[in-house]
Design an enzyme around this catalytic site. Structure first.
Site, PDB file in Angstrom:
ATOM      1  N   LYS A 293       0.838  -1.225   0.000  1.00 46.92           N
ATOM      2  CA  LYS A 293       0.000   0.000   0.000  1.00 46.92           C
ATOM      3  C   LYS A 293       0.862   1.259   0.000  1.00 46.92           C
ATOM      4  O   LYS A 293       0.743   2.125   0.864  1.00 46.92           O
ATOM      5  CB  LYS A 293      -0.975   0.008   1.173  1.00 46.92           C
TER       6      LYS A 293
HETATM    7  O1  S5P Z   1      -9.727  -2.782   1.441  1.00 43.48           O
HETATM    8  C1  S5P Z   1      -8.933  -3.623   1.739  1.00 43.48           C
HETATM    9  C2  S5P Z   1      -7.712  -3.769   1.057  1.00 43.48           C
HETATM   10  C3  S5P Z   1      -6.862  -4.789   1.430  1.00 43.48           C
HETATM   11  S1  S5P Z   1      -5.467  -5.038   0.478  1.00 43.48           S
HETATM   12  N1  S5P Z   1      -9.200  -4.496   2.746  1.00 43.48           N
HETATM   13  C4  S5P Z   1      -8.355  -5.484   3.107  1.00 43.48           C
HETATM   14  O2  S5P Z   1      -8.692  -6.244   4.011  1.00 43.48           O
HETATM   15  N2  S5P Z   1      -7.130  -5.625   2.477  1.00 43.48           N
HETATM   16  C5  S5P Z   1      -6.162  -6.645   2.888  1.00 43.48           C
HETATM   17  O3  S5P Z   1      -6.724  -7.922   2.647  1.00 43.48           O
HETATM   18  C6  S5P Z   1      -5.765  -6.621   4.344  1.00 43.48           C
HETATM   19  O4  S5P Z   1      -4.599  -5.856   4.564  1.00 43.48           O
HETATM   20  C7  S5P Z   1      -5.509  -8.065   4.656  1.00 43.48           C
HETATM   21  O5  S5P Z   1      -4.179  -8.383   4.328  1.00 43.48           O
HETATM   22  C8  S5P Z   1      -6.424  -8.814   3.703  1.00 43.48           C
HETATM   23  C9  S5P Z   1      -7.732  -9.258   4.317  1.00 43.48           C
HETATM   24  O6  S5P Z   1      -7.505 -10.158   5.370  1.00 43.48           O
HETATM   25  P1  S5P Z   1      -8.692 -10.892   6.142  1.00 43.48           P
HETATM   26  O7  S5P Z   1      -7.968 -11.636   7.228  1.00 43.48           O
HETATM   27  O8  S5P Z   1      -9.608  -9.860   6.705  1.00 43.48           O
HETATM   28  O9  S5P Z   1      -9.354 -11.792   5.138  1.00 43.48           O
END
Ligand code: S5P
Length: 455
Positions: A293
């Protein structure tokens, strides 16, 4: 002599069509080369070309004529003068000041535009141009081309629903010039052989209905992997040690198209870890996606990407960026690391994200000006044009949120309603008792949801 035949011979005399040994932008060596930029030096030829092309559209059912820089611009202008149909221009790059418009001229949503192009090969540049017009509410049905190189572009555009009319096919030019004694039999044979071998310049795997045709090479690799491995899943491996990361990558490897990592959360990050990750990526055929990011001014973002402990640009196939610092940061990143695929975050998954409609619109405007460097964007329901991929995080099969702002949806919702291409799943997989089996489960749900959308 007919006007057509005369035009062909003039093309030859002016060097618009040349024969020899040329290396094309794609790296392919071609025995002929077509470049219409010299045409404006001969107003009489330009006028004849304009007349002949307009005659191919007797219905004249378009409100605007759109020129694509640079070679086709004088021609589009001549056609506008000839027909009285107003001209608009689709910029190649948007200027970084003033109105920042992608399309110059006066038009309004709902009008239809005839797109004028000099040469059509794979159709790629038109497939990149037209979405920008459509985003402005313009309708495009007709495409006027001077020379069709007969390498698959026309068929590809016709499959996409456009009506393409070309003044000459390369075959007609070759035959005409041969009959006029400008081309010898040996060269004619060489060109015909080349045409036979390159009937199809591939720009992307054939897309099925509802599938995107992304332009960036990394995006195409991802789409290839998706097709071969039948997976729309990206695992977000947000674990904090090298050991956990490698174990997870090995377990989920067969089920994923890419492994997304946060290199800066790994306590024992090292070049050796990257080497082993790359080996796993190669064995299981998945891409490495660093979720850095990058959000700073261009200069800082570039050194964050290329230096420090992580040297991201040396190993990542893709990297996420924010566009809050503006267009300059994207330009700097693509210049510094042209190999890496940029994935801008246009819309975040959190419940109270600040990426509101206004921001998203502005961010997409920047993104669309740099599709040469952008693989796709991270977004939820915000629309994404077909030449970019959409990545959607915030996916979980069992829970709706994480009490820290994250909001989860099901694969059915993000494929069916948001039109995503790849889901990004973190805790849903790596916190499961059996990450490999769980990844397989997400993969299957995603595959079914994506298939249901197409039917
Ligand atoms: O809007 C976003 C963008 C990203 S890149 N929301 C997110 O959650 N992410 C990333 O996706 C976040 O940094 C994490 O690495 C992943 C989601 O993880 P989870 O454990 O919630 O599925």
């Amino acid at each position: 002599m007919s006007e057509r035949r005369d035009l062909m011979e003039q093309f030859f005399e002016l060097g618009i069509v040349r024969f020899g040994d040329f290396r094309l932008k794609s790296g392919i060596r071609s025995p002929f080369y077509v470049d219409l930029r010299a045409i404006a030096s001969r107003p009489d030829l330009l006028a004849a070309l304009s007349r002949q092309l307009l005659a191919r559209f007797p219905e004249k059912d378009f409100d605007l004529i759109c020129g694509v820089p640079y070679a086709a611009l004088p021609l589009a202008t001549a056609m506008s003068l000839d027909s009285g149909v107003p001209l608009i221009m689709k910029r190649k790059e948007t200027k970084a000041y003033g109105t920042k418009k992608l399309i110059e001229g006066i038009y309004h949503s709902g009008q239809s535009a005839l797109v004028v192009e000099d040469v059509i090969t794979s159709g790629k540049s038109l497939l990149e141009t037209i979405p920008a017009l459509k985003e402005e509410g313009l309708q495009v049905r007709d495409i006027a081309v001077v020379i069709d190189r007969q390498q698959g572009g026309r068929a590809r555009l016709e499959r996409a629903g456009y009506r393409v009319r070309a003044l000459f096919t390369i075959r007609q030019l070759i035959d005409g010039l041969y009959e006029a004694g400008k081309l010898d039999a040996a060269m004619r044979e060489k060109v015909l052989q080349f045409l036979e071998q390159h009937r199809q310049v591939d720009i992307a795997p054939a897309a099925r209905p509802g599938e995107r045709m992304p332009a960036h090479p990394v995006a195409r690799r991802l789409v290839d992997i998706r097709r071969e491995k039948q997976t729309h899943l990206i695992c977000s491996a947000d674990v904090t040690t090298a050991h956990e990361l490698l174990a997870l990558a090995a377990a989920v490897g067969p089920h994923i198209a890419a492994l997304k990592v946060h290199a800066d959360i790994i306590e024992d990050f090292s070049p050796a870890l990257i080497k082993r990750l790359r080996a796993l990526a190669q064995d299981h055929r998945f891409l490495l996606f660093e979720d850095r990011k990058l959000a700073d001014i261009g200069h800082t973002a570039v050194i964050q990407l290329t230096k420090g402990v992580h040297h991201i640009a040396d190993w990542a196939d893709m990297v996420t960026v924010h566009v809050t610092a503006g267009e300059g940061s994207i330009v700097a990143l693509k210049r510094a690391a042209p190999e890496i695929g940029i994935v801008p975050i246009v819309q975040m998954s959190t419940a109270d994200t600040l990426t509101d409609a206004h921001y998203r619109q502005r961010a997409m405007e920047v993104v669309l000006r740099h599709t040469d460097a952008v693989v796709g964007v991270v977004a939820q329901d915000h629309p994404v044009p077909p030449h970019l991929l959409k990545f959607t995080p915030g996916v979980h099969l069992d829970v709706k949120g994480d009490k820290k702002g994250q909001r989860y949806h099901t694969p059915e919702k993000v494929f069916g309603e948001y039109g995503t291409d790849f889901i990004i799943v973190g805790r849903g997989i790596y916190r499961a008792a059996d990450p490999a089996a769980t990844a397989a489960r997400y993969r299957e749900r995603a595959r079914q949801a994506a298939t249901a959308r197409r039917e």
